[in-house]
Motif scaffolding. Structure first.
Motif, PDB file in Angstrom:
ATOM      1  N   LYS A 433       7.018  37.191  -9.824  1.00 41.13           N
ATOM      2  CA  LYS A 433       7.704  36.053  -9.555  1.00 41.13           C
ATOM      3  C   LYS A 433       7.771  35.362  -8.101  1.00 41.13           C
ATOM      4  O   LYS A 433       7.389  35.939  -7.413  1.00 41.13           O
ATOM      5  N   LEU A 434       7.235  34.344  -8.034  1.00 41.54           N
ATOM      6  CA  LEU A 434       7.711  33.647  -7.070  1.00 41.54           C
ATOM      7  C   LEU A 434       8.578  32.533  -7.043  1.00 41.54           C
ATOM      8  O   LEU A 434       9.826  32.424  -8.226  1.00 41.54           O
ATOM      9  N   ASN A 435       9.548  32.397  -5.875  1.00 44.22           N
ATOM     10  CA  ASN A 435      10.267  32.095  -4.857  1.00 44.22           C
ATOM     11  C   ASN A 435       9.354  30.699  -4.796  1.00 44.22           C
ATOM     12  O   ASN A 435       8.718  30.135  -4.588  1.00 44.22           O
ATOM     13  N   VAL A 453       7.640  23.408  -3.194  1.00 47.56           N
ATOM     14  CA  VAL A 453       7.201  24.387  -2.460  1.00 47.56           C
ATOM     15  C   VAL A 453       7.360  25.780  -2.690  1.00 47.56           C
ATOM     16  O   VAL A 453       8.225  26.132  -3.105  1.00 47.56           O
ATOM     17  N   VAL A 454       5.623  26.327  -2.889  1.00 45.95           N
ATOM     18  CA  VAL A 454       5.933  27.343  -3.480  1.00 45.95           C
ATOM     19  C   VAL A 454       4.722  28.217  -2.760  1.00 45.95           C
ATOM     20  O   VAL A 454       3.933  27.975  -2.167  1.00 45.95           O
ATOM     21  N   GLY A 455       5.571  29.453  -1.979  1.00 42.77           N
ATOM     22  CA  GLY A 455       4.631  30.126  -1.062  1.00 42.77           C
ATOM     23  C   GLY A 455       3.728  28.592  -0.299  1.00 42.77           C
ATOM     24  O   GLY A 455       4.741  27.941   0.160  1.00 42.77           O
ATOM     25  N   PRO A 456       2.614  28.788   0.194  1.00 41.09           N
ATOM     26  CA  PRO A 456       2.170  28.302   1.529  1.00 41.09           C
ATOM     27  C   PRO A 456       1.960  26.055   0.787  1.00 41.09           C
ATOM     28  O   PRO A 456       1.465  25.592   1.376  1.00 41.09           O
ATOM     29  N   ASN A 457       2.079  26.378  -0.362  1.00 36.09           N
ATOM     30  CA  ASN A 457       1.622  25.193  -1.083  1.00 36.09           C
ATOM     31  C   ASN A 457       2.769  23.834  -1.163  1.00 36.09           C
ATOM     32  O   ASN A 457       3.694  24.121  -2.256  1.00 36.09           O
ATOM     33  N   ALA A 458       2.793  23.088  -0.452  1.00 39.59           N
ATOM     34  CA  ALA A 458       3.943  22.070  -1.254  1.00 39.59           C
ATOM     35  C   ALA A 458       3.001  20.984  -2.233  1.00 39.59           C
ATOM     36  O   ALA A 458       2.287  20.306  -1.799  1.00 39.59           O
TER      37      ALA A 458
HETATM   38  C1  LIG Z   1      -1.866  27.331  -3.363  1.00 37.92           C
HETATM   39  O1  LIG Z   1      -2.812  26.277  -3.395  1.00 37.92           O
HETATM   40  C2  LIG Z   1      -3.720  27.224  -3.200  1.00 37.92           C
HETATM   41  C3  LIG Z   1      -5.508  26.131  -2.607  1.00 37.92           C
HETATM   42  O2  LIG Z   1      -4.616  24.949  -4.477  1.00 37.92           O
HETATM   43  C4  LIG Z   1      -3.998  28.559  -4.517  1.00 37.92           C
HETATM   44  O3  LIG Z   1      -5.032  28.745  -5.268  1.00 37.92           O
HETATM   45  C5  LIG Z   1      -2.920  28.750  -4.625  1.00 37.92           C
HETATM   46  O4  LIG Z   1      -2.779  30.160  -5.730  1.00 37.92           O
HETATM   47  C6  LIG Z   1      -1.594  28.486  -4.047  1.00 37.92           C
HETATM   48  N1  LIG Z   1      -0.399  29.412  -3.692  1.00 37.92           N
HETATM   49  C7  LIG Z   1       0.649  29.282  -4.530  1.00 37.92           C
HETATM   50  C8  LIG Z   1       1.458  30.075  -4.125  1.00 37.92           C
HETATM   51  O5  LIG Z   1       0.889  28.404  -5.625  1.00 37.92           O
END
Ligand SMILES: *[C@@H]1O[C@H](CO)[C@@H](O)[C@H](O)[C@H]1NC(C)=O
Ligand SMILES: *[C@@H]1O[C@H](CO)[C@@H](O)[C@H](O)[C@H]1NC(C)=O
Ligand SMILES: *[C@@H]1O[C@H](CO)[C@@H](O)[C@H](O)[C@H]1NC(C)=O
Ligand SMILES: *[C@@H]1O[C@H](CO)[C@@H](O)[C@H](O)[C@H]1NC(C)=O
Ligand SMILES: *[C@@H]1O[C@H](CO)[C@@H](O)[C@H](O)[C@H]1NC(C)=O
Length: 804
Positions: A433-435, A453-458
């Motif tokens: 489960k991701l926030n 924004v999911v984890g480090p990715n926006a």
């Molecule tokens: C964030 O992006 C990276 C590279 O695109 C990907 O490998 C990773 O799974 C992503 N993380 C999430 C939590 O979506």
């Protein structure tokens, strides 16, 4: 045939079928069917929102007016007029203020909890507060028929545009505002309730130094789970001039300050002043570039676990004092981190040598601490009982040594965010489960941007133009899966939840991190139920993930404006590499180029990728090739299919131009060729505010005296679509970035007749859909057409409002 009929026929024949490709264009969010707009005639300078969450009535504080908008129905909105008597406004003007500023700008609306609303306004630089009877929606009157008023000093600023914040805590009002006519005194105070308990900040630059108040939040302890008997707290967010650095330039710093609800001031020292005022610096710094964003613009308060106050997070929008380019960043701070800093060491502000060597010992009980069970057990059951040495220490040490540090969730260039709201969803990703956080960001140009924004990715999901570019978004309020978004003149409501918000394949693909997938069959974006094969999602999403863009060649003539699109999908900023020249301008990540003799060359947009050690990713590449000022605009693409598409496009353009020429000739014949409306060109100028690209005045006969493509002075070539007003067939080119028109589909009433479109909450219909029904082959064609950036932006729609 009358010219108007002729033009209209041309439009219907050509514009409407073309419209259906817009659905395939990335970033094309014309969210017409999801937006409700209220007509707020003669309501101006709206600054304050107060929502009754039970009834759904939204109260707006505006200039000389309080408006009650029913957000569940589009009924007429009743208004209360509360203005300044003429004499008063005259005397205000004689004190050197402008006539406009000498009105009554309602800046505060709060429920009193007894069926009344407390309303405060600037009242011609003499702030006053009045009472609104909710059931009759009228101001309470005295026997003589005048409004019942009390002083608003300290409750509301004197000046209409002054930064200001207020919050209700347990029925008592807390404010952070300027409190004199000159705007030189600043206070954070408790302004209602028992007279003796109305306390404020000490007037010392160590406490507040030229602050701009931004936001405030009342954080109540968990009623059932508060074993240590912690006091409730009020937080204030502001930017002030740093006093801790001795520098030439005034360095601004963003701050968070805290006071405790049961604080009633000291007995001898800090009498009628906060004994619990502590503040700390907020740091929003990009670790990679060491870039600091030091000016706070807005704060949104969000409990990550509903019902648990300790899970509160504060999301802040920041800009930078030092950047020349527009830039915005979003940073988030947890209440836990702020509390840690407030419990940490105090900063020594008295910089004597002695202090430097041996900081003053911290007395007990710890200064600035809120009352809790332990303190009460020691006999300190009121701030009045605190020892003098604790209070003097407190008075001299309001600032904490440590800062609350955060890295931006997002950095964007070329855009100024003004307001934000945050929604949280949880997304299942396989077994995990991701926030996911969705940021709803308002810009100073009337747009709403959605970023996941999911984890480090926006991921940038959408950029919705809601208001004219001259109207900054100044309020966003979330209510029942919807957002109420306001500017000083307008109010709209739009949905915030669900995958169906993302109406195109590309946008849906971008919302993949929220668990959305595009279903080809239904042509709709929905929640993924099962894990998907890559196939169904990669079809439209692939181009955006690529770091090796195809170089698109643009053959253009001097004098044209070309908009080179670049879609920023990561939270890190994008930048452009291009031949040295002055005539460029950023619109978000896109680059506008005024083509001059220096423009020849390659333009590449590089975006930094979060979490990658790799070099920047080239997201888009263009080669601008100068052309003799000939009429043709050609494209050289390798693929023959694309060539075909281009060919078809030329047919369209040719046909359109042909028809227009016919219309024009017809008109000239009849009227001697004077049928040009200047309003159109003025509109065009609004669209492209450009300091370094002066607009040449439109000629009186736009159609005839220059080659068709180059004379479109006010238009823009654009990959997302050009900046062409709606009324000029503009919705074909409705744009997702840069400066937009207010006449996007929200203002449906203003479209010209004959064009069928659904009302704001209906389904999109129209002749255009006919084309899309012609089947997959044409669907493919649409996609190909969508790739032809140049053609898409070609000034096809030379249709003038005045002629219709
Ligand atoms: C964030 O992006 C990276 C590279 O695109 C990907 O490998 C990773 O799974 C992503 N993380 C999430 C939590 O979506
Ligand atoms: C509002 O006005 C009505 C009618 O004058 C009155 O009956 C009512 O008591 C008022 N409500 C409040 C809260 O003053
Ligand atoms: C109020 O609106 C007018 C335009 O109608 C604008 O010029 C003025 O700056 C606004 N004032 C404030 C305080 O926002
Ligand atoms: C998601 O949020 C909840 C509630 O704040 C938290 O307990 C949980 O740890 C979070 N999960 C992740 C993966 O961050
Ligand atoms: C533009 O550049 C191309 C090669 O990059 C060159 O062949 C052409 O002559 C240049 N045109 C002008 C007008 O400088």
């Amino acid at each position: 045939m009358k010219p108007a009929t002729c033009l209209l026929a041309t439009l219907l024949a050509l514009c409407l079928p073309l419209r259906s490709w817009t659905a395939a264009l990335p970033g094309h969010e014309v969210a017409s069917f999801m937006v409700t707009q209220w007509e707020l005639d003669d309501v101006a300078n709206i600054s304050t929102f107060l929502l009754d969450r039970e009834s759904g009535i939204l109260y707006l504080g505006a200039r000389d007016m309080i408006v009650a908008v029913d957000t569940t129905n589009k009924l007429k909105s009743p208004k209360i007029v509360w203005n300044v008597p003429e004499e008063k406004s005259k005397s205000c003007v004689t004190k050197g203020k402008t006539e406009a500023d000498c009105n009554n700008y309602i800046r505060l609306l709060e429920f009193l909890g007894d069926g009344r609303i407390y309303a405060c306004g600037t009242y011609a630089f003499d702030p006053q507060c009045a009472f609104v009877n909710i059931s009759t929606f009228s101001l309470e009157k005295l026997e003589d028929g005048k409004e019942k008023m009390e002083t608003g000093k300290g409750k509301c600023p004197f000046e209409p545009s002054q930064h200001y914040t207020a919050v209700m805590a347990g029925g008592i009002l807390y404010t952070a505002t300027t409190s004199n006519f000159l705007g030189t005194l600043f206070d954070i105070s408790r302004v209602t309730g028992i007279e003796q308990e109305r306390i404020r900040t000490e007037r010392s630059i160590n406490w507040l130094s030229d602050p701009e108040f931004i936001s405030s939040a009342f954080i109540q302890e968990d009623q059932k789970n508060n074993p240590t008997g912690e006091d409730d707290k009020i937080y204030f967010f502001f930017t002030e001039v740093a006093k801790e650095y001795d520098l030439y330039t005034k360095v601004k710093v963003p701050r968070v300050a805290r006071v405790c609800k049961s604080d009633v001031g000291g007995m001898k020292t800090l009498q009628r002043r906060w004994t619990t005022f502590l503040k700390a610096q907020l740091v929003c710094e990009d670790r990679g570039s060491r870039q600091r964003f030091n000016i706070l613009t807005d704060v949104f308060t969000k409990q990550h676990t509903p019902g648990d106050p300790s899970s509160t997070h504060f999301y802040g929008i920041f800009t930078s004092q030092w950047e020349r380019e527009e830039m915005s960043a979003v940073c988030v701070y947890s209440l836990e981190d702020i509390t840690k800093v407030m419990d940490g060491p105090f900063k020594e502000l008295k910089k004597t040598c002695e202090n430097w060597m041996n900081p003053e010992p911290v007395p007990t009980p710890r200064p600035g601490q809120c009352l809790n069970s332990a303190l009460k057990a020691e006999g300190y059951d009121s701030s009045l009982k605190l020892p003098d040495k604790v209070l003097t220490f407190m008075r001299d040490h309001p600032l904490m040594e440590n800062s609350v540090v955060s890295a931006p969730l997002l950095v964007r260039s070329g855009v100024t965010y003004t307001k934000l709201a945050v929604t949280l969803t949880s997304v299942s990703n396989g077994n995990r489960k991701l926030n996911a956080t969705v940021l709803h960001l308002g810009t100073d140009h009337g747009e709403l941007h959605r970023i996941a924004v999911v984890g480090p990715n926006a991921t940038l999901l959408q950029e919705l133009p809601l208001f004219p570019a001259s109207e900054p978004i100044n309020n966003i309020l979330l209510y029942k899966d919807e957002a109420l978004v306001g500017s000083p003149y307008s109010l709209v409501k739009l949905r915030t939840e669900g995958c169906s918000l993302y109406t195109t394949c590309e946008v849906c693909a971008r919302a993949r991190s929220l668990g959305c997938v595009w279903r080809q069959k239904e042509a709709a974006c929905g929640l993924a139920i099962t894990e998907l094969g890559e196939d169904s999602i990669s079809r439209c999403g692939r181009s955006e993930d690529s770091c090796s863009p195809e170089i698109k060649e643009l053959h253009v003539a001097e004098g044209l404006h070309v908009m080179l699109p670049c879609v920023q999908v990561s939270p890190r900023p994008c930048h452009w590499q291009h031949p040295p020249q002055r005539h460029t301008r950023r619109h978000l990540s896109d680059l506008e180029v005024r083509v001059t003799s220096e423009s020849n060359g390659t333009y590449v947009c590089f975006c930094e990728e979060a979490g990658r050690e790799q070099p920047d990713c080239p997201r888009a590449a263009y080669r601008i090739l100068l052309q003799e000022s000939s009429a043709t605009l050609s494209i050289k693409q390798a693929s023959s299919r694309q060539f075909m598409v281009g060919y078809i496009m030329f047919l369209f353009i040719g046909a359109l131009l042909g028809s227009l020429l016919m219309c024009l000739l017809h008109r000239r014949f009849k009227r001697g060729g004077s049928g040009h409306s200047s309003s159109t060109s003025e509109k065009g100028r609004d669209l492209l505010p450009s300091s370094d690209t002066p607009q040449s005045p439109s000629s009186a006969s736009m159609f005839s005296d220059a080659p068709p493509f180059t004379e479109k002075r006010n238009g823009t070539l654009n990959g997302h679509g050009g900046h062409i007003p709606e009324r000029k067939c503009g919705y074909i080119f409705a744009n997702s970035s840069g400066h937009k028109l207010h006449d996007t589909s929200v203002h449906l009433g203003e479209e010209f007749p004959g064009r069928e479109r659904a009302g704001p909450e209906g389904e999109e219909e129209g002749l255009g859909d006919g084309l899309s029904e012609l089947g997959d082959g044409l669907g493919g064609l649409e996609e190909e057409l969508a790739k032809l950036h140049v053609l898409r932006g070609a000034p096809l729609a030379q249709c003038e409002e005045s002629s219709i």
